[in-house]
Design a protein around this motif. Structure first.
Motif, PDB file in Angstrom:
ATOM      1  N   LEU A  23     -88.199 -53.068 -92.552  1.00 42.68           N
ATOM      2  CA  LEU A  23     -88.269 -53.542 -91.170  1.00 42.68           C
ATOM      3  C   LEU A  23     -87.850 -52.517 -90.125  1.00 42.68           C
ATOM      4  O   LEU A  23     -88.038 -52.737 -88.930  1.00 42.68           O
ATOM      5  CB  LEU A  23     -87.395 -54.794 -91.011  1.00 42.68           C
ATOM      6  N   ARG A  24     -87.281 -51.392 -90.545  1.00 44.47           N
ATOM      7  CA  ARG A  24     -86.701 -50.467 -89.570  1.00 44.47           C
ATOM      8  C   ARG A  24     -87.743 -49.838 -88.649  1.00 44.47           C
ATOM      9  O   ARG A  24     -87.403 -49.346 -87.567  1.00 44.47           O
ATOM     10  CB  ARG A  24     -85.919 -49.369 -90.284  1.00 44.47           C
ATOM     11  N   GLU A  25     -89.018 -49.848 -89.078  1.00 44.85           N
ATOM     12  CA  GLU A  25     -90.068 -49.279 -88.229  1.00 44.85           C
ATOM     13  C   GLU A  25     -90.534 -50.258 -87.155  1.00 44.85           C
ATOM     14  O   GLU A  25     -91.293 -49.895 -86.259  1.00 44.85           O
ATOM     15  CB  GLU A  25     -91.261 -48.860 -89.091  1.00 44.85           C
ATOM     16  N   THR A  26     -90.088 -51.509 -87.248  1.00 45.07           N
ATOM     17  CA  THR A  26     -90.471 -52.521 -86.253  1.00 45.07           C
ATOM     18  C   THR A  26     -89.315 -52.760 -85.294  1.00 45.07           C
ATOM     19  O   THR A  26     -88.151 -52.581 -85.644  1.00 45.07           O
ATOM     20  CB  THR A  26     -90.852 -53.841 -86.934  1.00 45.07           C
ATOM     21  N   ALA A  27     -89.639 -53.177 -84.086  1.00 41.55           N
ATOM     22  CA  ALA A  27     -88.607 -53.421 -83.083  1.00 41.55           C
ATOM     23  C   ALA A  27     -87.817 -54.679 -83.442  1.00 41.55           C
ATOM     24  O   ALA A  27     -88.396 -55.689 -83.843  1.00 41.55           O
ATOM     25  CB  ALA A  27     -89.243 -53.589 -81.708  1.00 41.55           C
ATOM     26  N   PRO A  28     -86.503 -54.639 -83.315  1.00 40.56           N
ATOM     27  CA  PRO A  28     -85.720 -55.835 -83.605  1.00 40.56           C
ATOM     28  C   PRO A  28     -85.962 -56.920 -82.554  1.00 40.56           C
ATOM     29  O   PRO A  28     -86.347 -56.632 -81.418  1.00 40.56           O
ATOM     30  CB  PRO A  28     -84.274 -55.336 -83.549  1.00 40.56           C
ATOM     31  N   LEU A  29     -85.749 -58.164 -82.955  1.00 43.50           N
ATOM     32  CA  LEU A  29     -85.869 -59.269 -82.006  1.00 43.50           C
ATOM     33  C   LEU A  29     -84.791 -59.174 -80.932  1.00 43.50           C
ATOM     34  O   LEU A  29     -85.009 -59.527 -79.780  1.00 43.50           O
ATOM     35  CB  LEU A  29     -85.737 -60.607 -82.736  1.00 43.50           C
ATOM     36  N   CYS A  30     -83.620 -58.702 -81.350  1.00 44.64           N
ATOM     37  CA  CYS A  30     -82.553 -58.455 -80.372  1.00 44.64           C
ATOM     38  C   CYS A  30     -81.613 -57.392 -80.918  1.00 44.64           C
ATOM     39  O   CYS A  30     -81.528 -57.172 -82.124  1.00 44.64           O
ATOM     40  CB  CYS A  30     -81.790 -59.740 -80.021  1.00 44.64           C
ATOM     41  N   ASP A  31     -80.940 -56.729 -79.998  1.00 48.87           N
ATOM     42  CA  ASP A  31     -80.062 -55.617 -80.341  1.00 48.87           C
ATOM     43  C   ASP A  31     -79.039 -55.516 -79.222  1.00 48.87           C
ATOM     44  O   ASP A  31     -79.371 -55.107 -78.107  1.00 48.87           O
ATOM     45  CB  ASP A  31     -80.890 -54.336 -80.475  1.00 48.87           C
ATOM     46  N   PHE A  32     -77.796 -55.923 -79.491  1.00 51.96           N
ATOM     47  CA  PHE A  32     -76.814 -55.953 -78.403  1.00 51.96           C
ATOM     48  C   PHE A  32     -75.386 -55.883 -78.936  1.00 51.96           C
ATOM     49  O   PHE A  32     -75.133 -56.138 -80.106  1.00 51.96           O
ATOM     50  CB  PHE A  32     -76.982 -57.224 -77.555  1.00 51.96           C
ATOM     51  N   GLU A  33     -74.485 -55.513 -78.047  1.00 50.24           N
ATOM     52  CA  GLU A  33     -73.061 -55.474 -78.362  1.00 50.24           C
ATOM     53  C   GLU A  33     -72.479 -56.882 -78.228  1.00 50.24           C
ATOM     54  O   GLU A  33     -72.770 -57.599 -77.275  1.00 50.24           O
ATOM     55  CB  GLU A  33     -72.326 -54.530 -77.411  1.00 50.24           C
ATOM     56  N   ARG A  64     -77.999 -56.558 -84.694  1.00 49.51           N
ATOM     57  CA  ARG A  64     -79.436 -56.277 -84.651  1.00 49.51           C
ATOM     58  C   ARG A  64     -80.127 -57.301 -85.537  1.00 49.51           C
ATOM     59  O   ARG A  64     -79.683 -57.577 -86.653  1.00 49.51           O
ATOM     60  CB  ARG A  64     -79.730 -54.859 -85.127  1.00 49.51           C
ATOM     61  N   VAL A  65     -81.229 -57.860 -85.049  1.00 51.05           N
ATOM     62  CA  VAL A  65     -81.869 -58.996 -85.709  1.00 51.05           C
ATOM     63  C   VAL A  65     -83.372 -58.778 -85.841  1.00 51.05           C
ATOM     64  O   VAL A  65     -84.022 -58.358 -84.878  1.00 51.05           O
ATOM     65  CB  VAL A  65     -81.610 -60.299 -84.907  1.00 51.05           C
ATOM     66  N   TRP A  66     -83.919 -59.068 -87.028  1.00 56.06           N
ATOM     67  CA  TRP A  66     -85.357 -59.003 -87.266  1.00 56.06           C
ATOM     68  C   TRP A  66     -85.838 -60.319 -87.897  1.00 56.06           C
ATOM     69  O   TRP A  66     -85.097 -60.952 -88.654  1.00 56.06           O
ATOM     70  CB  TRP A  66     -85.715 -57.886 -88.248  1.00 56.06           C
ATOM     71  N   GLY A  67     -87.055 -60.709 -87.612  1.00 60.18           N
ATOM     72  CA  GLY A  67     -87.662 -61.835 -88.298  1.00 60.18           C
ATOM     73  C   GLY A  67     -88.316 -61.368 -89.590  1.00 60.18           C
ATOM     74  O   GLY A  67     -88.923 -60.294 -89.630  1.00 60.18           O
ATOM     75  N   VAL A  68     -88.160 -62.148 -90.653  1.00 64.35           N
ATOM     76  CA  VAL A  68     -88.773 -61.836 -91.942  1.00 64.35           C
ATOM     77  C   VAL A  68     -89.854 -62.889 -92.175  1.00 64.35           C
ATOM     78  O   VAL A  68     -89.545 -64.065 -92.409  1.00 64.35           O
ATOM     79  CB  VAL A  68     -87.750 -61.864 -93.088  1.00 64.35           C
ATOM     80  N   GLU A  69     -91.096 -62.475 -92.101  1.00 62.85           N
ATOM     81  CA  GLU A  69     -92.189 -63.445 -92.183  1.00 62.85           C
ATOM     82  C   GLU A  69     -93.391 -62.817 -92.872  1.00 62.85           C
ATOM     83  O   GLU A  69     -93.414 -61.609 -93.139  1.00 62.85           O
ATOM     84  CB  GLU A  69     -92.566 -63.919 -90.780  1.00 62.85           C
ATOM     85  N   GLY A  70     -94.372 -63.647 -93.160  1.00 61.29           N
ATOM     86  CA  GLY A  70     -95.606 -63.141 -93.760  1.00 61.29           C
ATOM     87  C   GLY A  70     -95.382 -62.433 -95.081  1.00 61.29           C
ATOM     88  O   GLY A  70     -94.658 -62.916 -95.957  1.00 61.29           O
ATOM     89  N   ASP A  71     -95.972 -61.243 -95.205  1.00 64.49           N
ATOM     90  CA  ASP A  71     -95.899 -60.479 -96.453  1.00 64.49           C
ATOM     91  C   ASP A  71     -94.475 -60.038 -96.795  1.00 64.49           C
ATOM     92  O   ASP A  71     -94.185 -59.740 -97.967  1.00 64.49           O
ATOM     93  CB  ASP A  71     -96.807 -59.249 -96.373  1.00 64.49           C
TER      94      ASP A  71
END
Length: 280
Positions: A147-157, A166-173
């Protein structure tokens, strides 16, 4: 709950949040659990949940898991996977053979006040952490590379020196490798996949609520009812970001030889042994 006896910390959070939408409005801090006006706190929580839902401040990710990287204040990064767990696969009673088990004694007296919060809540906002025994790091950690090549859904202190999120959605494949890795762990888990590392009483409350609702439902209704599931973060037991510290106990009036002998027998009955360690 570590700030139960430090109301000044909650006052500081209150000033930081102000009128902004915040999880602070969706939880009942442990410090207020036994407050004389606890019913007012609960009513405010439910009202805030309704308000946030009406204002559409949430983004819905269907058929997804959530991968998080929590940069801690000690500089370490905790990798976690958030999803829903089936409460029919969880049992907090001692000696349980369930897939999800408690790691401490559940004090049933702590459940009723938490249950009152949950009964009228249109949202779930728990702090349950499930520990996964994955020494080869096959389930959660590979998501970083994927997932590191995709933009996170949010990234904040986070506030109050809480680190970074830092947050990513895990979906699909991206879901299939997670599912396959969990299935592989389950096959060699001897029926025990998740240990509740934090939020034991929150998960026990969710279980109590579900057990109360289930008898009035048909099998079809029970299969799809939202109360059957609870939100939790899965973290690898072998994560270097987790620090386990002993809770020391002092015994008075105990016979040392009897104590050691009984403890050695207790361990032996569970396939373990007591080993003497030379003092430092």
């Amino acid at each position: 709950d570590q700030f139960t006896s430090e109301p000044e910390d909650w006052e500081s959070v209150e000033k930081t949040v102000g009128d902004a939408p915040s999880t602070l409005r969706l939880i009942l801090p442990e410090a207020n659990l036994k407050a004389p006006n606890v019913d007012e706190f609960i009513a405010d929580i439910n009202a805030s949940m309704d308000k946030y839902l009406k204002e559409n401040i949430f983004e819905t990710l269907k058929d997804s898991l959530i991968y998080i990287e929590r940069g801690q204040s000690d500089g370490k990064i905790r990798h976690g996977l958030i999803g829903m767990v089936d409460l029919d696969q969880y049992d907090f009673t001692p000696g349980s053979g369930a897939m999800i088990r408690a790691t401490e004694g559940t004090i049933r007296e702590r459940i009723p006040p938490r249950l009152r919060i949950r009964e009228g809540a249109p949202l779930e906002c728990p702090h349950v952490m499930l520990l996964l025994d994955d020494p080869a790091r096959t389930v959660i950690e590979p998501l970083h590379a994927r997932l590191r090549e995709t933009a996170p859904l949010c990234d904040f202190e986070l506030m109050e020196n809480g680190g970074r999120l830092r947050v990513w959605g895990v979906e699909g494949d991206a879901l299939a490798p997670v599912s396959d890795a969990l299935s592989a762990l389950w096959e060699k888990s001897d029926g025990f996949l998740y240990a509740v590392g934090d939020g034991n009483h929150s998960l026990a409350t969710a279980k109590a609520r579900w057990d109360a609702l289930k008898p009035a439902l048909s099998p079809e209704e029970a299969q799809a009812h939202p109360a059957r599931y609870a939100l939790a973060e899965i973290v690898n037991l072998h994560s270097p970001a987790l620090a386990f510290e002993p809770i020391h106990r002092v015994l008075f009036g105990a016979d040392m030889e009897d104590l050691v002998s009984a403890y050695r027998a207790h361990l032996a009955s569970r396939g373990m042994k007591l080993t003497a360690v030379e003092p430092l």
